[in-house]
Design an enzyme around this catalytic site. Sequence first.
Site, PDB file in Angstrom:
ATOM      1  N   THR A 118     -65.388  20.729  60.155  1.00 36.01           N
ATOM      2  CA  THR A 118     -64.143  20.367  59.470  1.00 36.01           C
ATOM      3  C   THR A 118     -64.145  20.771  57.990  1.00 36.01           C
ATOM      4  O   THR A 118     -65.168  20.701  57.334  1.00 36.01           O
ATOM      5  CB  THR A 118     -63.953  18.845  59.591  1.00 36.01           C
ATOM      6  OG1 THR A 118     -64.059  18.499  60.971  1.00 36.01           O
ATOM      7  CG2 THR A 118     -62.610  18.407  59.055  1.00 36.01           C
ATOM      8  N   GLY A 162     -70.982  14.360  58.607  1.00 39.42           N
ATOM      9  CA  GLY A 162     -71.921  13.235  58.666  1.00 39.42           C
ATOM     10  C   GLY A 162     -73.318  13.657  58.249  1.00 39.42           C
ATOM     11  O   GLY A 162     -73.845  14.633  58.769  1.00 39.42           O
ATOM     12  N   GLU A 193     -64.033  14.152  67.434  1.00 36.64           N
ATOM     13  CA  GLU A 193     -64.166  14.720  68.782  1.00 36.64           C
ATOM     14  C   GLU A 193     -62.797  14.954  69.411  1.00 36.64           C
ATOM     15  O   GLU A 193     -62.602  14.758  70.617  1.00 36.64           O
ATOM     16  CB  GLU A 193     -64.999  13.800  69.688  1.00 36.64           C
ATOM     17  CG  GLU A 193     -66.469  13.754  69.358  1.00 36.64           C
ATOM     18  CD  GLU A 193     -67.115  15.132  69.390  1.00 36.64           C
ATOM     19  OE1 GLU A 193     -66.873  15.875  70.345  1.00 36.64           O
ATOM     20  OE2 GLU A 193     -67.822  15.470  68.422  1.00 36.64           O
TER      21      GLU A 193
HETATM   22  C1  FAD Z   1     -65.949   9.198  60.511  1.00 34.58           C
HETATM   23  C2  FAD Z   1     -65.765  10.671  60.700  1.00 34.58           C
HETATM   24  C3  FAD Z   1     -66.862  11.480  60.904  1.00 34.58           C
HETATM   25  C4  FAD Z   1     -66.716  12.862  61.058  1.00 34.58           C
HETATM   26  N1  FAD Z   1     -67.821  13.632  61.189  1.00 34.58           N
HETATM   27  C5  FAD Z   1     -67.676  14.995  61.238  1.00 34.58           C
HETATM   28  C6  FAD Z   1     -68.821  15.845  61.284  1.00 34.58           C
HETATM   29  O1  FAD Z   1     -69.964  15.368  61.275  1.00 34.58           O
HETATM   30  N2  FAD Z   1     -68.633  17.201  61.311  1.00 34.58           N
HETATM   31  C7  FAD Z   1     -67.380  17.733  61.299  1.00 34.58           C
HETATM   32  O2  FAD Z   1     -67.270  18.951  61.323  1.00 34.58           O
HETATM   33  N3  FAD Z   1     -66.268  16.954  61.245  1.00 34.58           N
HETATM   34  C8  FAD Z   1     -66.390  15.602  61.217  1.00 34.58           C
HETATM   35  N4  FAD Z   1     -65.259  14.808  61.141  1.00 34.58           N
HETATM   36  C9  FAD Z   1     -63.918  15.414  61.093  1.00 34.58           C
HETATM   37  C10 FAD Z   1     -63.151  15.265  62.401  1.00 34.58           C
HETATM   38  O3  FAD Z   1     -63.675  16.117  63.355  1.00 34.58           O
HETATM   39  C11 FAD Z   1     -61.658  15.563  62.111  1.00 34.58           C
HETATM   40  O4  FAD Z   1     -61.177  14.529  61.309  1.00 34.58           O
HETATM   41  C12 FAD Z   1     -60.840  15.662  63.388  1.00 34.58           C
HETATM   42  O5  FAD Z   1     -61.145  16.843  64.014  1.00 34.58           O
HETATM   43  C13 FAD Z   1     -59.325  15.592  63.143  1.00 34.58           C
HETATM   44  O6  FAD Z   1     -58.930  16.629  62.314  1.00 34.58           O
HETATM   45  P1  FAD Z   1     -58.142  16.334  60.962  1.00 34.58           P
HETATM   46  O7  FAD Z   1     -58.798  15.220  60.258  1.00 34.58           O
HETATM   47  O8  FAD Z   1     -58.031  17.603  60.214  1.00 34.58           O
HETATM   48  O9  FAD Z   1     -56.707  15.857  61.405  1.00 34.58           O
HETATM   49  P2  FAD Z   1     -55.380  16.763  61.426  1.00 34.58           P
HETATM   50  O10 FAD Z   1     -55.556  17.874  62.364  1.00 34.58           O
HETATM   51  O11 FAD Z   1     -54.986  17.094  60.040  1.00 34.58           O
HETATM   52  O12 FAD Z   1     -54.364  15.716  62.030  1.00 34.58           O
HETATM   53  C14 FAD Z   1     -53.413  15.028  61.235  1.00 34.58           C
HETATM   54  C15 FAD Z   1     -52.283  14.569  62.120  1.00 34.58           C
HETATM   55  O13 FAD Z   1     -51.588  15.697  62.648  1.00 34.58           O
HETATM   56  C16 FAD Z   1     -51.551  15.660  64.051  1.00 34.58           C
HETATM   57  N5  FAD Z   1     -51.719  17.028  64.554  1.00 34.58           N
HETATM   58  C17 FAD Z   1     -52.599  17.966  64.123  1.00 34.58           C
HETATM   59  N6  FAD Z   1     -52.459  19.080  64.846  1.00 34.58           N
HETATM   60  C18 FAD Z   1     -51.486  18.863  65.748  1.00 34.58           C
HETATM   61  C19 FAD Z   1     -50.894  19.639  66.784  1.00 34.58           C
HETATM   62  N7  FAD Z   1     -51.294  20.880  67.019  1.00 34.58           N
HETATM   63  N8  FAD Z   1     -49.929  19.087  67.534  1.00 34.58           N
HETATM   64  C20 FAD Z   1     -49.525  17.836  67.300  1.00 34.58           C
HETATM   65  N9  FAD Z   1     -50.046  17.045  66.337  1.00 34.58           N
HETATM   66  C21 FAD Z   1     -51.016  17.549  65.562  1.00 34.58           C
HETATM   67  C22 FAD Z   1     -52.671  14.746  64.476  1.00 34.58           C
HETATM   68  O14 FAD Z   1     -52.381  14.087  65.686  1.00 34.58           O
HETATM   69  C23 FAD Z   1     -52.737  13.756  63.327  1.00 34.58           C
HETATM   70  O15 FAD Z   1     -51.837  12.731  63.540  1.00 34.58           O
HETATM   71  C24 FAD Z   1     -65.420  13.428  61.015  1.00 34.58           C
HETATM   72  C25 FAD Z   1     -64.307  12.606  60.835  1.00 34.58           C
HETATM   73  C26 FAD Z   1     -64.462  11.244  60.670  1.00 34.58           C
HETATM   74  C27 FAD Z   1     -63.249  10.393  60.461  1.00 34.58           C
END
Ligand code: FAD
Lengths: 670, 670
Positions: free
Chosen positions: B147, B186, B432
Amino acid sequence: MTAKMSPLDIQNRLDMLEARAQTHIDVPQIRAMLYGGQDKWDTQRKIVEILSKDSVFDKSRRSFMTRKERYKRGLAMTHRVFELQEVHKWSDADAAWVIRNMDEDVAMVLDVGVFEPVVKNQGSQKLLETYGELIANKGIIGCYLQTELGHGTNVAGLETTATYLPETQEFDIHSPTLTSSKWWIGGLGKTATHGVVQAKLILPGGKDMGPHLFFIQLRSLKDHSVLPGIMLGDIGPKAMGGYVANDNGYARFNHVRIPRENMLSAFAQVMEDGRYVRPPHAKLSYGSMLYVRAHMISTMGWAIAKAATVSIRYATVRRQGTKGPDGLEKQVITYSSLYYRLLPLLSRAYVFLFLGQNLVEMLAAMQSQLTTGDTSLLAEMHATSSGLKILASATAIQDIETARRSMGGHGYSDFAGLGRLYADHLPGATYEGDNFVLDQQIVRAAVKSCKTLLGLKSTSALTPSTAYLRLLLPEFYDTQHATEFPEWDDPNTVIALLEKRAARIVEARTLVVDCDASMDQRVSRAATEAFVAVQVGKMIQSLRSHLAESEAAVLAKLFNLYLLTTVESGLVDLLSFGIFPQNAERGRDLTGGLRTAIKQLCLELLPEAIGLTDAFGFTDWQLDSVLGVYDGRVYEALWARAQTEPLNASEVPDGYEVSDQPLCRCSMSD
Amino acid sequence: MTAKMSPLDIQNRLDMLEARAQTHIDVPQIRAMLYGGQDKWDTQRKIVEILSKDSVFDKSRRSFMTRKERYKRGLAMTHRVFELQEVHKWSDADAAWVIRNMDEDVAMVLDVGVFEPVVKNQGSQKLLETYGELIANKGIIGCYLQTELGHGTNVAGLETTATYLPETQEFDIHSPTLTSSKWWIGGLGKTATHGVVQAKLILPGGKDMGPHLFFIQLRSLKDHSVLPGIMLGDIGPKAMGGYVANDNGYARFNHVRIPRENMLSAFAQVMEDGRYVRPPHAKLSYGSMLYVRAHMISTMGWAIAKAATVSIRYATVRRQGTKGPDGLEKQVITYSSLYYRLLPLLSRAYVFLFLGQNLVEMLAAMQSQLTTGDTSLLAEMHATSSGLKILASATAIQDIETARRSMGGHGYSDFAGLGRLYADHLPGATYEGDNFVLDQQIVRAAVKSCKTLLGLKSTSALTPSTAYLRLLLPEFYDTQHATEFPEWDDPNTVIALLEKRAARIVEARTLVVDCDASMDQRVSRAATEAFVAVQVGKMIQSLRSHLAESEAAVLAKLFNLYLLTTVESGLVDLLSFGIFPQNAERGRDLTGGLRTAIKQLCLELLPEAIGLTDAFGFTDWQLDSVLGVYDGRVYEALWARAQTEPLNASEVPDGYEVSDQPLCRCSMSD
Ligand SMILES: Cc1cc2nc3c(=O)[nH]c(=O)nc-3n(C[C@H](O)[C@H](O)[C@H](O)COP(=O)(O)OP(=O)(O)OC[C@H]3O[C@@H](n4cnc5c(N)ncnc54)[C@H](O)[C@@H]3O)c2cc1C
Ligand SMILES: Cc1cc2nc3c(=O)[nH]c(=O)nc-3n(C[C@H](O)[C@H](O)[C@H](O)COP(=O)(O)OP(=O)(O)OC[C@H]3O[C@@H](n4cnc5c(N)ncnc54)[C@H](O)[C@@H]3O)c2cc1C
């Protein structure tokens, strides 16, 4: 490495500018309505500006503070409010507003919100002579001691005793057991100097008269030490870091004596010789309790408004996924699963804010009736405020989390601000009457009205909160099942549907022999939603008297969205009582028409979303959210805020080498 | 004042003893089944005993620690686990189990859970020769950097580049913009020495091949300093105090060079001269990703199990309200609104724990098929694990909060433990794969299967996860609407109902022209619930092969409660697609029969509730909840814990006197 301006950072601002340009509404017009007048908005805006420039109210370090430091900061803030009040000549009401709106649940909230009104409304003349001024001037700080370790909901079960001693004309306040320790009392742990204690009144001879209220001093006004015979303390941190600055506390009393006049005598009095006497207008004092609940509706409305502002702003500038013809990924708010989550939430913020305003007005009307001895509005106000309290608290909690979750990973950052908002509003479902217990009261009142109606076969005994029951009378009751869908763009047919649902389910509850385990929740919800729907109908009608045509049209749509999503959440009832047409063809979703109408409304409202959240008038200081910044520059804000994390102060973290051994088991040259 | 033993304190213990005596089930039998065998239980119990006696794992002060202190404590715990592993000769699998189950989300969780399997499964031979041993022995600590600040869901949009330089046979890893900063990773902020970076592969000549994985060293193994060209930091605290001990971090790369073999080559490889080559069995490596999700199901199941244990224990000893014939107030668990909230939650804990076991078994089967080049199970496993991930995470979050709220005010104490559990499991809905995004994948797969089925008019292409679609074929499709209610005590008819619902809604989604905004959520939920229902049916059938008759009978009821409450939550679909009989008489609630059956099942299960929670086998150290203590002495535990609050160390709190002025405005003799 210097942070080069990313294309996405620039896009953030453009997206926000564009969204503001798109809005058709005149934001100040709607804002004035939300604040109950342009002058109120002007006053509050000025106050907020003063606070946000004052370093005592700075929020930039609070995420890293211990509870002790947050408590101390809360004290400093409280103190500063009263200094500022003198400097800027704020009214007492303004100062109380600041205490409630400075974004920290300090002990003083309980003083101005509960202690002061209870003593004022229920104290004896003599008590008020001694303490009235002191309380008004914050010469003493009070708390309200009802709940005990062993008893909350069941007030009749409280164990603390207040035994009248005619010899000295005193009450002896005592905690006989561990479980009689007062517990959860806001502001008691370290701050309050006085309190109102709920205790069982024991008359000479031993007769137990049940719980009554007593005014008691807890700490010295000279050095703040705890008075003899009293044991006080803080009950510890709250779940999810909520209420962090509040010293919710416990108290135990070891035969503490207080003078006779310290019994709050609005409901009853003990005479010198120990005789027990009830005053004629006891119910007069109920007003102060209703006041607390009425305020909760607005509080919850503002909380949803904050969540809506932050999440809608972020969803407007966050781009993710499919690329459009402009080569940019889509703004996430344009995904149906996103706007379907956020716009109904926005509609609920508006509805609760206006409901809160109405309730406070109704309360004022009741208060003035009460002074003339007319208690006719009391039961109605009680029913209304209980129902709205359940609905507003349960909805706000859910909506704040929906908004937080809609922001993906970044929503889980403390800096996003909605986690904090959630934790602080969560106990609203529990205090001022646990929602599940209150449900039963709503049901009892509704069933009683229903029996009266079915007995009298007339609407004469119905009040606004039970008006929907008229639909059970033969002249209104459709014997046939529904065969046509309502007109989804006509609020009146939608409101009628919600009233019908309430009528049918209350009727079923009244007739049922063996009630199932979830029915009371359903009945309570349906009854309150019918009442609210009617209010929303009135709001729609009165829009043109406050707003120009285009603004009124947008709010009318927003209110209709509230109504349609309320119907959607009540579909099981509508379908199971045959209020919805039921001849489905193969593959046809009966609820599809409603849902399509919701989607359509959302699409129409989408261009107005930023304007409608701007109208809440929050400053960046108020929201304290990197994702909800006014200018949309969320990535820069997130980055800047992360740099302030204390863990980043040193390159190799403290503790990395444990007992001279690094965490890694072996070493290897790099 | 010494705390005299209250009657209520004594009653606490009696109530718990009595509840244990009432249980008809043999707890150890069910426990062994939950743990996958008596030997597994024995091993894990021994480990937990060792941890709970070791002061490094002490939890008594953590509520009062800063994030820095919690991080440091996490490091010490991690370190200690590996010391203990040597002392007690734990297997690597046992040590990994401890890391995941020591009740603190430390950096090492990501190392053993993600980094290690990804490198093992996807690294080149050469990479594994260099690092395999080191990784297995925790000689290095890794993280997974996918991410970015600007991109999460849309992996294709990642901005980080890995440019191949044939001259030196290296990749140049670069973060071109602020928004390309890796974020949320993480263990990255302060702990990790190495990481796997997801970056766009740029071939010589500039061709962008999209995201690929690269192994990179981040910090020196000599002194843990950050390597040149890299900027690392912690992203700050998380919402509601969640993940407090984890240093989720950010990273920026300024043209950092890594050798060619550091590209993880399971999917693709870049040859010395810059040619891009795909290996024959690329899909082999998918297994490691599914593994993470499969684990989540059990994790969520255990979380619900904890919430159920704490809340059911508390509701068993908490007495409030109406007095019974014995003169005691009722145990709150006997109120219908309470057991209706808690027992279905208990049933979900059981179902998810068994589903998790099944999924891990299915995964093993798939893995061994994959080694033979057979990828037929892959798509199915992907669909199943996605659906279950959504369901388990969304359910666990909701259930933990339901349990917390059921405990009234005391549930809002940090010492109750469920607030912490909630905050730590909350992001499961986001990582995930964000649940709302995953919904679309489920829908896509279901619609595709439905089209195939309707085209072929045969079930030949159906897999277990879409088996319900067979009900759309003419031989199964009821042309008439339902006229009779299912037998609520016959799981088969209930399962059939849930399958029918899934079939009808997927059919509608396949045929629909203009899809409404919530349909995908409904379709996804219905499809997954149909699959789970069938699994639950199988679980019921196999109970007797693991358990004696009376135990099997109790679990069968519990599973049926799961099924019935699933139907209840899907009633709108059932009613709107005509799968429920629809000829309601006046005042009759069509759903009443189902709801009464649920109530009845709850009443039958009530005496078993404590036994069923005891079977989860949690110790007081594991739960760390004053309201969930094994012996039921909740009031004493709450009291004792409050005394440890740092604010209680001094009588007059620090900061009470602000700039020489007390908070009270004037003073008055006491
Ligand atoms: C506690 C925690 C630990 C994590 N650990 C790791 C890690 O170790 N390594 C790592 O790489 N990542 C990590 N992450 C990141 C995590 O994988 C991402 O937060 C996750 O993939 C969601 O992506 P985003 O945050 O960019 O959300 P976004 O994609 O920005 O989503 C924002 C909103 O838009 C909506 N949305 C997005 N795309 C679409 C679509 N195509 N159609 C409809 N709706 C959509 C979603 O439903 C959501 O409501 C971690 C996150 C957290 C919270
Ligand atoms: C943040 C916070 C601040 C507070 N501030 C104050 C304060 O300043 N002063 C003060 O006096 N108190 C305060 N309280 C206490 C609050 O008023 C009580 O928590 C509340 O009244 C609920 O009571 P309880 O906690 O005893 O819950 P309980 O009554 O123990 O409820 C536990 C469970 O049993 C159920 N239940 C209880 N009775 C019944 C029944 N008759 N029928 C069906 N179900 C039932 C409830 O629904 C709930 O699920 C505060 C609480 C909180 C959380």
